[in-house]
Design a protein around this motif. Structure first.
Motif, mmCIF file in Angstrom:
data_model
loop_
_atom_site.group_PDB
_atom_site.id
_atom_site.type_symbol
_atom_site.label_atom_id
_atom_site.label_comp_id
_atom_site.label_asym_id
_atom_site.label_seq_id
_atom_site.Cartn_x
_atom_site.Cartn_y
_atom_site.Cartn_z
ATOM 1 N N GLN A 77 0.819 -1.209 0.000
ATOM 2 C CA GLN A 77 0.000 0.000 0.000
ATOM 3 C C GLN A 77 0.857 1.265 0.000
ATOM 4 N N ARG A 80 2.390 1.427 -3.713
ATOM 5 C CA ARG A 80 1.424 1.617 -4.796
ATOM 6 C C ARG A 80 0.557 2.859 -4.621
ATOM 7 N N ASN A 81 0.194 3.149 -3.369
ATOM 8 C CA ASN A 81 -0.780 4.211 -3.136
ATOM 9 C C ASN A 81 -0.302 5.319 -2.203
ATOM 10 N N TRP A 83 0.086 5.073 0.926
ATOM 11 C CA TRP A 83 -0.728 4.980 2.139
ATOM 12 C C TRP A 83 0.107 4.374 3.263
ATOM 13 N N GLU A 200 -12.270 -1.637 -1.235
ATOM 14 C CA GLU A 200 -11.233 -1.267 -2.200
ATOM 15 C C GLU A 200 -10.534 -2.490 -2.788
ATOM 16 N N SER A 203 -8.577 -2.129 -6.130
ATOM 17 C CA SER A 203 -7.754 -0.920 -6.192
ATOM 18 C C SER A 203 -6.445 -1.081 -6.942
ATOM 19 N N ASP A 204 -5.986 -2.309 -7.157
ATOM 20 C CA ASP A 204 -4.744 -2.520 -7.907
ATOM 21 C C ASP A 204 -4.988 -2.670 -9.401
ATOM 22 N N LYS A 211 -5.436 6.995 -11.018
ATOM 23 C CA LYS A 211 -4.754 6.696 -9.767
ATOM 24 C C LYS A 211 -5.780 6.424 -8.669
ATOM 25 N N HIS A 212 -5.689 5.248 -8.078
ATOM 26 C CA HIS A 212 -6.571 4.947 -6.947
ATOM 27 C C HIS A 212 -6.127 5.737 -5.725
ATOM 28 N N ILE A 213 -7.091 6.346 -5.050
ATOM 29 C CA ILE A 213 -6.827 7.071 -3.813
ATOM 30 C C ILE A 213 -7.560 6.357 -2.680
ATOM 31 N N PRO A 214 -6.844 5.781 -1.730
ATOM 32 C CA PRO A 214 -7.525 5.170 -0.584
ATOM 33 C C PRO A 214 -8.432 6.208 0.084
#
Length: 395
Positions: A77, A80-81, A83, A200, A203-204, A211-214
């Motif tokens: 996470q 990739r994000n 987070w 989510e 999300s990948d 772009k995925h945003i948590p």
């Protein structure tokens, strides 16, 4: 390593629900199964190697969960994000849907209202109504194939609900919500004391520079109010290994969740999901990058074919998931006739749109996560069926 996603793998003898449950789902085995959301691709080789090694041990007793398990998930996470997850606020669960069901039971009471955004994954209805709660629909609005949030309706209904179930990215529409959309939804929920639960799992699987945003990252306040559900099972085609992670905003929520599962003595990974999940998040990116490119090509193929050969059916290209939403209203069929047409005339096993939104008519969902040759055959059968339908109408 170069992966071959064109390889057609016979899944008819490996206990695959997607194939074995065709008679139960469609009344016949004579359909190309493009329904349930798993992929017809072998997963990344490092995952296969890790599971093989575990299998060869020959002892699969009660399985511990080392620190490295959640380290791998949190590291993924972060990479990739962006987070930064507090590892002390994460819990294991059997899957995203079981986790969601438990949260509804624990954080609401019978008769409480739960808001969902339709069309959406049908289990959002089921886990809500299964516990005696009431579904409130914030229906997404469609215009020229583009679906958006009705925020006026969302804010009105947020005043009467206990929990909001968010699908991000969205299944079946493949929407990657923007930061602005996420913040507006979270702000409304926080202002109305609505618990936001963010699924989510897809999300990948994000495309086209999106772009995925948590959801928990949209603001400092949001991070203290939102429960997030994540997993690698969709990403790496491991749904049968049953493992997910729930990220909580505080220790009290996590404690209630953990006690619920402990009281049923469900609190351990199985021996294979433990090593598979860790291998996926530590060594799976090379496979995932190649998968995303292949899936994007599948989307382009289906979209182009329908535009050129079957203009009566309009197909979206999703920005996330591997699921394509098909607008079949141009065929002029009601839901029952459309179901029969797809099964009996086109020989396709698809998901009916009305299961994602009970007031919908004329939609289907197609799972494009299969070798392109399978999609070619599916599109050929669909075109022949539509041509025959058009000829019959002309007569």
């Amino acid at each position: 390593m170069k992966y071959d996603f064109d390889q057609v793998i016979d899944r008819s003898k490996n206990r695959a629900a997607k194939y074995d449950e065709r008679i139960k789902k469609f009344g016949t085995n004579e359909v190309i199964p493009l329904w349930v959301a798993d992929m017809d691709f072998k997963t990344a080789q490092p995952i296969v190697d890790a599971v093989k090694k575990k299998a060869e041990e020959g002892i699969w007793g009660y399985t511990s969960r080392p620190d490295s398990y959640f380290d791998a998930i949190c590291g993924w996470q972060k990479r990739r994000n962006g987070w930064d997850i507090d590892k002390t606020l994460v819990s294991w669960s059997l899957g995203v849907v079981p986790a969601m069901a438990a949260i509804i039971k624990l954080f609401s009471s019978p008769g409480d209202k739960i808001m969902i955004q339709t069309p959406v994954y049908s289990e959002f209805y089921e886990v809500t109504e299964g516990w005696g709660r009431v579904v409130v629909e914030n229906q997404l609005v469609e215009k020229d194939g583009c679906w958006t949030i009705d925020f006026e309706d969302f804010e009105k209904k947020a005043k009467e609900v206990k929990i909001f179930l968010l699908c991000s990215p969205h299944n079946p529409l493949g929407i990657v919500w923007t930061r602005e959309q996420l913040k507006r939804m979270t702000d409304i929920c926080i202002a109305n004391h609505v618990l936001l639960v963010s699924d989510e799992i897809h999300s990948d699987l994000v495309f086209h520079g999106k772009k995925h945003i948590p959801t928990a990252m949209v603001s400092q306040e949001a991070s203290k109010k939102i429960i997030s559900l994540i997993s690698g099972t969709k990403t790496f085609n491991m749904a049968g290994l049953q493992a997910s992670t729930t990220v909580f905003p505080n220790e009290e929520f996590k404690k209630r969740f953990d006690e619920f599962w402990m009281n049923m003595d469900i609190h351990r990974n199985n021996a294979f999901s433990s090593v598979a999940m860790e291998a996926a998040f530590n060594k799976g990116e090379e496979w995932l990058d190649q998968l995303l490119e292949y899936l994007s090509g599948n989307f382009d193929y289906v979209k182009g074919f329908c535009e050129e050969q079957i203009p009566q059916i309009k197909v979206n290209i999703p920005d996330a998931t591997y699921l394509m939403w098909m607008d079949c209203r141009g065929l002029g069929l009601d839901n029952d006739a459309l179901r029969r047409f797809m099964i009996e005339k086109a020989g396709l096993g698809l998901n009916e749109g009305r299961t994602f939104g009970r007031s919908l008519t004329g939609y289907m969902r197609l799972n494009a996560a299969c070798p392109r040759s399978v999609l070619r055959q599916a599109m050929k059968q669909l075109k022949e069926a539509v041509d025959h339908l058009s000829d019959a109408s002309a007569d």
